[in-house]
Design an enzyme around this catalytic site. Structure first.
Site, PDB file in Angstrom:
ATOM      1  N   GLY A  11       0.785  -1.226   0.000  1.00  0.00           N
ATOM      2  CA  GLY A  11       0.000   0.000   0.000  1.00  0.00           C
ATOM      3  C   GLY A  11       0.817   1.275   0.000  1.00  0.00           C
ATOM      4  N   SER A  12       2.049   1.210  -0.499  1.00  0.00           N
ATOM      5  CA  SER A  12       2.854   2.439  -0.489  1.00  0.00           C
ATOM      6  C   SER A  12       2.277   3.496  -1.433  1.00  0.00           C
ATOM      7  CB  SER A  12       4.316   2.140  -0.844  1.00  0.00           C
ATOM      8  OG  SER A  12       4.443   1.778  -2.197  1.00  0.00           O
ATOM      9  N   LYS A  65      -8.183 -13.352 -10.754  1.00  0.00           N
ATOM     10  CA  LYS A  65      -9.199 -12.512 -11.405  1.00  0.00           C
ATOM     11  C   LYS A  65     -10.328 -12.233 -10.425  1.00  0.00           C
ATOM     12  CE  LYS A  65     -11.708 -16.454 -13.337  1.00  0.00           C
ATOM     13  NZ  LYS A  65     -12.255 -17.096 -14.522  1.00  0.00           N
ATOM     14  N   ILE A  95      -9.508  -7.532 -14.104  1.00  0.00           N
ATOM     15  CA  ILE A  95     -10.868  -7.010 -13.981  1.00  0.00           C
ATOM     16  C   ILE A  95     -11.673  -7.471 -15.200  1.00  0.00           C
ATOM     17  CG2 ILE A  95     -12.228  -4.886 -13.772  1.00  0.00           C
ATOM     18  CD1 ILE A  95     -10.364  -5.239 -11.419  1.00  0.00           C
ATOM     19  N   HIS A 111       0.840   0.996 -13.362  1.00  0.00           N
ATOM     20  CA  HIS A 111       1.646  -0.150 -13.802  1.00  0.00           C
ATOM     21  C   HIS A 111       3.128   0.227 -13.773  1.00  0.00           C
ATOM     22  CE1 HIS A 111       2.500  -3.959 -15.668  1.00  0.00           C
ATOM     23  NE2 HIS A 111       3.368  -3.317 -16.434  1.00  0.00           N
TER      24      HIS A 111
END
Ligand code: GAR
Length: 191
Positions: A11-12, A65, A95, A111
């Site tokens: 969670g950075s 997924k 997704i 990304h």
């Protein structure tokens, strides 16, 4: 602009977004909810720290997924948040169309590569092993093509002599922590 963050890891990047908000640098964006598909993920600890609801949502039975009943569960939870923007900050699941159609044009992904190079898993490792000298990170809209949606913005990271995979990784994360909050701030200007 009501923002929901989805993440699977430490969670950075979510932290960078929340710190930007605290510093008054996130424009009209409000972080209203964090969801994780991993019950022990570090991203969930940000909730109490920043006063944002942070909850685990069971993704079972799939590993990579979001589909079936789990997808419906995620959709209902995010609809309840009245989200204007869904930020995938290290959310490691594909997704599927029903989710995409429900939140059409509202889902962005971070990304760790200069797309279209090095899509898929481990963008940092892929770039490192290929020996590129110019790498970076991308924020893009999420579409059915994995890591293939329209690019919103990118940041460049140079690999210099003396860099190690560790130092390169640290530079990549530092670049991500600037890029993602800046994109959210920019998108919030439409609200
Ligand atoms: C980030 O490096 C992000 O680019 C990557 O996961 C990491 C999450 O770190 N995302 C992907 O690889 C998506 N395919 P964080 O949990 O510390 O924010």
């Amino acid at each position: 602009m009501r923002v929901v963050i989805l993440g699977s890891g430490r969670g950075s990047n979510a932290e960078a977004i929340l710190l930007a908000k605290q510093a008054g640098k996130l424009g009209r964006a409000e972080i209203v909810q964090i969801f994780s598909d991993q019950p022990e993920a570090g991203i969930l600890a940000l909730g109490p720290r920043f006063g944002v609801p942070a909850d685990y949502l069971d993704p079972a039975p799939y590993k990579t997924k979001l589909d079936g009943a789990a997808e419906e569960h995620y959709i209902a939870a995010i609809l309840a948040c009245q989200a204007d923007l869904i930020v995938l900050a290290g959310f490691m699941r594909v997704i599927k169309p029903r989710f995409l159609e429900t939140f059409s044009g509202k889902i962005i992904n971070l990304h760790p590569s200069l797309l279209p190079s090095f899509a898929g898993l481990d963008g940092i490792g892929q770039a490192w092993r290929r020996g590129v000298k110019i790498a970076g990170c991308t924020v893009h809209y999420v579409t059915q093509e994995v890591d293939g949606g329209p690019i919103i913005d990118q940041a460049v990271v140079r690999i210099e002599a003396g860099d190690t995979l560790e130092s390169f990784t640290a530079k990549m994360h530092a670049a991500e922590h600037v890029l993602l909050p800046a994109v959210i701030e920019e998108l919030s200007k439409r609200f």
